[in-house]
Design an enzyme around this catalytic site. Structure first.
Site, short mmCIF file in Angstrom:
data_model
loop_
_atom_site.label_atom_id
_atom_site.label_comp_id
_atom_site.label_asym_id
_atom_site.label_seq_id
_atom_site.Cartn_x
_atom_site.Cartn_y
_atom_site.Cartn_z
N SER A 210 0.13 15.38 -9.48
CA SER A 210 0.55 14.52 -8.16
C SER A 210 0.20 15.23 -7.05
O SER A 210 -0.24 14.50 -6.00
CB SER A 210 2.05 14.19 -8.33
OG SER A 210 2.74 15.24 -8.45
N HIS A 265 3.42 17.62 -3.20
CA HIS A 265 3.18 16.43 -2.61
C HIS A 265 2.77 16.70 -1.00
O HIS A 265 1.57 16.22 -0.66
CB HIS A 265 4.24 15.24 -2.76
CG HIS A 265 4.67 14.97 -4.03
ND1 HIS A 265 5.61 14.33 -4.49
CD2 HIS A 265 4.12 15.08 -5.23
CE1 HIS A 265 5.85 13.98 -5.60
NE2 HIS A 265 4.63 14.61 -6.10
#
Length: 291
Positions: A210, A265
């Site tokens: 991610s 992230h």
């Protein structure tokens, strides 16, 4: 039919006509008095089509991009639909992640400890200073792969499927338009920065692609400002930022989603934005055949 504009006979409108068809704009181009006339079935389309045609005629770079798009084998009905041969590097990364998820039992067996930033069985990571010391010792032992290997750790099928879908959709566009080397640079730099940021803030117990996905999204969104070439819904960036903000609240755990790798992230997204600013926008046209 509604007459929109007449242009010179020598102007090649084939690409523009195919683009209109992809937009479901019914039209016709006829010859008249030594020129070409564009006709539309729906007069409500006249103003936006005329504006698009004026840009097509006056901007050679835009004209080349339109012709590339409609002729490209990776666009079907105007939508980005590549095949595996068009993005082999992205496909390789996804396959590696799938194998790692399988062999590590989704991060549940001891094999996963060889892929975390530092080995949690050996090193203390309770404080920031301890994490820094552990990382320096690990790298000093030559375990450089640990800077990248957390990308391939996933902890559920949903985890790896979501990351793989997003990586394929965005990463394949970078590999096609900007080249395999650009994608490889993005993957390495974003991985090191996103994994490093996450590790220093919380320790080695994390994993997933991610951070890379956020980096690629940041790169595509900002680089798109200088040379439009990527295809993704504008709402995607809004959703991604909102999801990232959600990770900093207790809501994700309340919903049963577990703790998110928030720093990965954020670090990945900022790294992607920075690379979009630093790296020059490629000027070359995408390849016409499969890679």
């Amino acid at each position: 039919m509604y007459r929109v504009k007449q242009v010179e006979a020598g102007t090649d409108l084939a690409g523009f006509s195919r683009w209109l068809k992809e937009q479901n704009v019914r039209h016709r181009i006829t010859e008249e008095d030594g020129g070409q006339v564009l006709w539309l079935e729906n007069p409500d389309h006249a103003e936006p089509v005329l504006q698009a045609l004026d840009r097509f005629l006056s901007e050679p770079e835009l004209r080349a991009q339109v012709n590339e798009l409609v002729d490209s084998p990776v666009f079907v009905s105007g939508r980005w639909q590549p095949q595996p041969r068009h993005a082999p590097l992205v496909l390789t990364l996804i396959i590696i992640a799938a194998f790692v998820a399988w062999f590590t039992g989704f991060g549940q067996n001891t094999l996963s400890t060889y892929l975390t930033m530092t080995d949690p069985r050996v090193h203390d990571f309770g404080t920031f200073a301890a994490r820094v010391q552990a990382l320096l010792a690990t790298l000093g032992n030559g375990e450089i792969w640990r800077l990248l290997s957390p990308d391939f750790l996933h902890f559920s099928w949903m985890h790896i499927i979501f990351n793989s879908v997003m990586l394929w959709f965005l990463g394949s566009q970078i590999e096609w338009f900007d080249g395999r080397q650009r994608l490889l640079v993005l993957f390495i730099v974003v991985s090191v920065l996103s994994n490093g940021f996450q590790y220093l803030m919380s320790g080695p117990l994390f994993g997933g692609l991610s951070g890379v996905v956020y980096g690629i999204l940041g790169y595509c969104w900002l680089s798109q400002r200088w040379r439009p070439r990527f295809q993704f819904p504008p709402a995607l960036i809004t959703f991604a930022v909102a999801w990232m903000a959600l990770g900093y609240t207790p809501l994700s755990e309340i919903l049963g989603l577990g703790r998110m790798a928030n720093e990965a992230h954020l670090g990945g997204f900022l790294a992607g934005l920075a690379l979009a600013l630093i790296l020059p926008v490629p000027k070359k046209a995408p390849p016409k055949g499969g890679a």
